[in-house]
Write a protein that holds these residues in place. Sequence first.
Motif, PDB file in Angstrom:
ATOM      1  N   GLN A 268       0.829  -1.205   0.000  1.00 56.75           N
ATOM      2  CA  GLN A 268       0.000   0.000   0.000  1.00 56.75           C
ATOM      3  C   GLN A 268       0.868   1.261   0.000  1.00 56.75           C
ATOM      4  O   GLN A 268       0.589   2.230  -0.716  1.00 56.75           O
ATOM      5  CB  GLN A 268      -0.932  -0.002   1.208  1.00 56.75           C
ATOM      6  N   LEU A 269       1.938   1.251   0.790  1.00 58.97           N
ATOM      7  CA  LEU A 269       2.831   2.405   0.839  1.00 58.97           C
ATOM      8  C   LEU A 269       3.459   2.671  -0.524  1.00 58.97           C
ATOM      9  O   LEU A 269       3.434   3.811  -1.025  1.00 58.97           O
ATOM     10  CB  LEU A 269       3.934   2.162   1.877  1.00 58.97           C
ATOM     11  N   ASN A 271       2.548   1.774  -3.493  1.00 62.55           N
ATOM     12  CA  ASN A 271       1.568   2.167  -4.510  1.00 62.55           C
ATOM     13  C   ASN A 271       1.148   3.631  -4.389  1.00 62.55           C
ATOM     14  O   ASN A 271       0.558   4.192  -5.318  1.00 62.55           O
ATOM     15  CB  ASN A 271       0.336   1.257  -4.463  1.00 62.55           C
ATOM     16  N   GLN A 272       1.456   4.250  -3.260  1.00 59.28           N
ATOM     17  CA  GLN A 272       1.151   5.670  -3.077  1.00 59.28           C
ATOM     18  C   GLN A 272       2.319   6.571  -3.461  1.00 59.28           C
ATOM     19  O   GLN A 272       2.168   7.789  -3.521  1.00 59.28           O
ATOM     20  CB  GLN A 272       0.766   5.939  -1.610  1.00 59.28           C
ATOM     21  N   SER A 290       4.059  -4.222  -6.908  1.00 58.13           N
ATOM     22  CA  SER A 290       3.359  -2.943  -6.949  1.00 58.13           C
ATOM     23  C   SER A 290       2.712  -2.722  -8.313  1.00 58.13           C
ATOM     24  O   SER A 290       3.043  -3.383  -9.303  1.00 58.13           O
ATOM     25  CB  SER A 290       4.336  -1.811  -6.623  1.00 58.13           C
TER      26      SER A 290
END
Length: 299
Positions: A268-269, A271-272, A290
């Motif tokens: 999640q990190l 992908n941001q 990713s």
Amino acid sequence: MGSSFEITVVASDEEIGFINIEEGIAEVRRIESLISSWDMESQTSEINKNAGVRPVKVDYELFKLIERAIQISELTSGMFDISVAAMDEVWDFDGSMTSFPIPEKIEEGVSKVGYKKIVLNSTDHSVFLSEKGMKIGFGAIGKGFAADKVKELLVSKQVPGGMINAAGDITTWGTKATGEKWLIGVDNPNRDSRYFTWLPLVESSVSISGIYEKYITFRGKKYSHYINPITGYPASGIKKVTVFSKSAELCDALATAIYIMGKEDGLQLINQLGGIEVIIVDNFNRIVNSDGLILKTAE
């Protein structure tokens, strides 16, 4: 730095190439003398010796590295933290540990960890560890930092292409002498074949972290040397993390952070974030990557 460095350069002849490599080696040694916590004469050791006592003025280069490390701590909610070095007094991964640390000792170690306790003064470039017993160490960012610095030096010397491999923290520039791109092979944990994909590294970097590097075994279970700065216990759930970005330093730090964060939070990190990709292999040999990374299985 307790690791092997491999320096590859493209040069017009061997003599020039070896001169370039020697310059790269000298740069690694210079960085080591600055950031090594094992060298009692280094500025890093001076910071640690004065924890809870006084601020220590350091070179601008080291000050900025610590500043960037704290920024990565903020980005990863403290899962990357150079002050986790205080846990070296609790865990030892050199094969000498014969029993699991008692909870009280782990709690005591954790009480000395916390990147928010590192006080930076940008006016005089001083660093202060606000509590006695605190330590900082660059084991999770230093090799990437050194790789970037060697690359920067050799590019400034007009070396047209090369690859620096600092024990799995790799950075490249230019192309091979043949004009081909530098490639990184990603091994497949589900098959006997060595790699499941090859990825080009074009003016880019990669860092690989995994339990295969350092670990201890108690009652048949492996415990990685990646210590969660919040709990004080070794991280689990991931077998291997491979991070790609322009900076080897950033790859190095994020690979460690993701290993500790876990598969879901780590993915999640990334992908941001822009310009950074990751491949994660969990303990069940499941591979995830990713969103910006397209993997083609090697033949």
